[in-house]
Design a protein around this motif. Structure first.
Motif, PDB file in Angstrom:
ATOM      1  N   PHE A 180    -110.622  86.975  21.793  1.00 42.41           N
ATOM      2  CA  PHE A 180    -110.588  88.128  20.886  1.00 42.41           C
ATOM      3  C   PHE A 180    -110.599  89.406  21.717  1.00 42.41           C
ATOM      4  N   VAL A 181    -109.603  90.253  21.496  1.00 43.77           N
ATOM      5  CA  VAL A 181    -109.482  91.514  22.240  1.00 43.77           C
ATOM      6  C   VAL A 181    -110.394  92.566  21.594  1.00 43.77           C
ATOM      7  N   GLU A 182    -111.401  92.993  22.334  1.00 43.89           N
ATOM      8  CA  GLU A 182    -112.357  93.968  21.814  1.00 43.89           C
ATOM      9  C   GLU A 182    -111.911  95.413  22.062  1.00 43.89           C
ATOM     10  N   TYR A 183    -111.377  95.664  23.246  1.00 40.46           N
ATOM     11  CA  TYR A 183    -111.100  97.053  23.648  1.00 40.46           C
ATOM     12  C   TYR A 183    -110.099  97.045  24.793  1.00 40.46           C
ATOM     13  N   VAL A 184    -109.249  98.083  24.854  1.00 39.45           N
ATOM     14  CA  VAL A 184    -108.236  98.173  25.911  1.00 39.45           C
ATOM     15  C   VAL A 184    -108.257  99.568  26.513  1.00 39.45           C
ATOM     16  N   GLU A 185    -108.383  99.642  27.823  1.00 38.47           N
ATOM     17  CA  GLU A 185    -108.245 100.912  28.538  1.00 38.47           C
ATOM     18  C   GLU A 185    -106.779 101.059  28.938  1.00 38.47           C
ATOM     19  N   ARG A 186    -106.210 102.230  28.682  1.00 38.12           N
ATOM     20  CA  ARG A 186    -104.787 102.451  28.932  1.00 38.12           C
ATOM     21  C   ARG A 186    -104.570 103.667  29.818  1.00 38.12           C
ATOM     22  N   ASP A 187    -103.414 103.700  30.472  1.00 37.73           N
ATOM     23  CA  ASP A 187    -103.071 104.874  31.260  1.00 37.73           C
ATOM     24  C   ASP A 187    -102.506 105.951  30.349  1.00 37.73           C
ATOM     25  N   LYS A 188    -102.066 107.064  30.938  1.00 38.07           N
ATOM     26  CA  LYS A 188    -101.607 108.209  30.131  1.00 38.07           C
ATOM     27  C   LYS A 188    -100.361 107.891  29.314  1.00 38.07           C
ATOM     28  N   ASP A 189     -99.652 106.834  29.689  1.00 37.25           N
ATOM     29  CA  ASP A 189     -98.449 106.437  28.954  1.00 37.25           C
ATOM     30  C   ASP A 189     -98.718 105.341  27.930  1.00 37.25           C
ATOM     31  N   GLY A 190     -99.976 104.938  27.798  1.00 35.58           N
ATOM     32  CA  GLY A 190    -100.335 103.926  26.809  1.00 35.58           C
ATOM     33  C   GLY A 190    -100.239 102.496  27.304  1.00 35.58           C
ATOM     34  N   ASN A 191     -99.981 102.318  28.587  1.00 31.59           N
ATOM     35  CA  ASN A 191     -99.887 100.965  29.138  1.00 31.59           C
ATOM     36  C   ASN A 191    -101.282 100.396  29.409  1.00 31.59           C
ATOM     37  N   PRO A 192    -101.497  99.116  29.111  1.00 31.95           N
ATOM     38  CA  PRO A 192    -102.828  98.533  29.321  1.00 31.95           C
ATOM     39  C   PRO A 192    -103.197  98.468  30.800  1.00 31.95           C
ATOM     40  N   VAL A 193    -104.421  98.853  31.097  1.00 35.70           N
ATOM     41  CA  VAL A 193    -104.925  98.810  32.473  1.00 35.70           C
ATOM     42  C   VAL A 193    -106.040  97.770  32.592  1.00 35.70           C
ATOM     43  N   ASN A 194    -107.043  97.902  31.729  1.00 37.52           N
ATOM     44  CA  ASN A 194    -108.154  96.947  31.701  1.00 37.52           C
ATOM     45  C   ASN A 194    -108.359  96.448  30.275  1.00 37.52           C
ATOM     46  N   VAL A 195    -108.659  95.176  30.142  1.00 34.45           N
ATOM     47  CA  VAL A 195    -108.857  94.565  28.830  1.00 34.45           C
ATOM     48  C   VAL A 195    -110.280  94.017  28.745  1.00 34.45           C
ATOM     49  N   TYR A 196    -110.956  94.339  27.639  1.00 36.31           N
ATOM     50  CA  TYR A 196    -112.297  93.818  27.360  1.00 36.31           C
ATOM     51  C   TYR A 196    -112.163  92.814  26.223  1.00 36.31           C
ATOM     52  N   TYR A 197    -112.561  91.583  26.464  1.00 34.11           N
ATOM     53  CA  TYR A 197    -112.401  90.553  25.447  1.00 34.11           C
ATOM     54  C   TYR A 197    -113.639  89.665  25.381  1.00 34.11           C
ATOM     55  N   THR A 198    -113.729  88.907  24.294  1.00 30.32           N
ATOM     56  CA  THR A 198    -114.804  87.928  24.135  1.00 30.32           C
ATOM     57  C   THR A 198    -114.185  86.586  23.783  1.00 30.32           C
ATOM     58  N   ASP A 199    -114.864  85.525  24.151  1.00 28.40           N
ATOM     59  CA  ASP A 199    -114.353  84.187  23.826  1.00 28.40           C
ATOM     60  C   ASP A 199    -115.470  83.154  23.901  1.00 28.40           C
ATOM     61  N   ALA A 200    -115.101  81.913  23.696  1.00 29.05           N
ATOM     62  CA  ALA A 200    -116.011  80.773  23.876  1.00 29.05           C
ATOM     63  C   ALA A 200    -115.234  79.688  24.610  1.00 29.05           C
ATOM     64  N   ASN A 201    -115.967  78.863  25.324  1.00 28.68           N
ATOM     65  CA  ASN A 201    -115.349  77.748  26.055  1.00 28.68           C
ATOM     66  C   ASN A 201    -114.300  78.246  27.050  1.00 28.68           C
ATOM     67  N   GLY A 202    -114.537  79.442  27.588  1.00 28.61           N
ATOM     68  CA  GLY A 202    -113.592  80.042  28.518  1.00 28.61           C
ATOM     69  C   GLY A 202    -113.984  79.849  29.962  1.00 28.61           C
ATOM     70  N   LYS A 203    -113.368  80.660  30.817  1.00 30.08           N
ATOM     71  CA  LYS A 203    -113.550  80.496  32.256  1.00 30.08           C
ATOM     72  C   LYS A 203    -114.972  80.783  32.729  1.00 30.08           C
ATOM     73  N   GLN A 204    -115.733  81.587  31.959  1.00 30.17           N
ATOM     74  CA  GLN A 204    -117.092  81.910  32.374  1.00 30.17           C
ATOM     75  C   GLN A 204    -118.159  81.150  31.597  1.00 30.17           C
ATOM     76  N   ASP A 205    -117.725  80.224  30.751  1.00 28.22           N
ATOM     77  CA  ASP A 205    -118.679  79.454  29.952  1.00 28.22           C
ATOM     78  C   ASP A 205    -119.418  78.463  30.858  1.00 28.22           C
ATOM     79  N   THR A 206    -120.742  78.452  30.762  1.00 22.85           N
ATOM     80  CA  THR A 206    -121.542  77.570  31.626  1.00 22.85           C
ATOM     81  C   THR A 206    -121.594  76.131  31.115  1.00 22.85           C
ATOM     82  N   GLU A 207    -121.401  75.942  29.811  1.00 23.09           N
ATOM     83  CA  GLU A 207    -121.392  74.591  29.228  1.00 23.09           C
ATOM     84  C   GLU A 207    -120.164  74.467  28.335  1.00 23.09           C
ATOM     85  N   LYS A 208    -119.276  73.584  28.709  1.00 20.52           N
ATOM     86  CA  LYS A 208    -118.018  73.449  27.977  1.00 20.52           C
ATOM     87  C   LYS A 208    -118.180  72.619  26.706  1.00 20.52           C
TER      88      LYS A 208
END
Length: 240
Positions: free
Chosen positions: A177-205
């Motif tokens: 789920f995309v929570e927030y997007v930081e963009r440059d002056k032209d509106g292009n995505p630079v950094n993406v803040y998201y939330t999920d489950a069972n993802g790459k940082q999940d400690t228990e799959k």
């Protein structure tokens, strides 16, 4: 109009308006005669000052609601990395922790379970069960309340980003789920803040991990687009 009133009154009733007005004659660059009248403001009648010599108040700029919304949007700040904005659990009358209504359908701990619940929580749209994560771009076929965006460079906020296998078709894909997007002056995505489950940082799959599932993760757009096995293929968005 004030100058017209002033000139007419001065010409027609010079002594009634000013005491001894001074008349100056000059010529402009084209040779035209210019007559200027000056007077002592201390000798100007109060009734004339009140009606014709009032200072105009500067008009305050009008800011539309749309403009105000844009300013407000620009001042938004990203969610804190590692925080959990989703309200996944609550406590029942007996003091037992239970899932909130948005997270009571599906297999708890799976990415599809979380994405479905968070989408409902934020957008107010309840998605039906769709299948594996990689199949979620078919969502409009089962719900008339959503659309899909296939331009991966758009990164709509509050959307579900869908990942499909690069090569191994046996993989089930992933959704976040995309929570927030930081963009440059032209509106292009630079950094993406998201939330999920069972993802790459999940400690228990493959199970709900309290304090881990739903954490805010920040990645550059390049990192967000793909990993070793999966690639971003589109977004599920709330229909306007």
């Amino acid at each position: 109009m004030r100058l017209v009133y002033l000139l007419l009154l001065t010409l027609l009733f010079p002594t009634a308006v000013f005491a001894q007005p001074y008349r100056t004659v000059s010529y402009d660059a084209s040779g035209r005669k210019v007559i200027t009248y000056t007077c002592d403001p201390n000798e100007t009648p109060e009734w004339f000052k009140e009606n014709y010599l009032k200072e105009e108040k500067a008009k305050e700029p009008i800011i539309s609601e749309t403009k105000a919304e844009v300013v407000s949007e620009q001042k938004r700040t990203p969610p804190k990395e590692g925080s959990i904005p989703a309200k996944i659990e609550t406590v029942d009358a007996n003091g037992k922790e239970i899932f909130t209504e948005n997270y009571r359908i599906g297999y708890a701990g799976q990415c599809t379970w979380y994405a479905r619940g968070r989408f409902h929580e934020v957008n107010g749209v309840e998605l039906p069960t769709i299948g594996y994560a990689k199949d979620w771009l078919m969502a409009p076929l089962v719900s008339d309340k959503v659309d899909v965006c296939l331009d991966v460079n758009v990164v709509p906020e509050h959307s579900i980003a869908v990942y499909a296998p690069k090569a191994d078709s046996r993989l089930k894909g992933h959704v976040v789920f995309v929570e927030y997007v930081e963009r440059d002056k032209d509106g292009n995505p630079v950094n993406v803040y998201y939330t999920d489950a069972n993802g790459k940082q999940d400690t228990e799959k493959n199970k709900y991990t309290k304090g881990c599932d739903g954490q805010v993760i920040q990645e550059s757009f390049q990192e967000f687009r793909e990993n070793r096995h999966l690639k971003l293929v589109g977004y599920v968005v709330k229909k306007d």
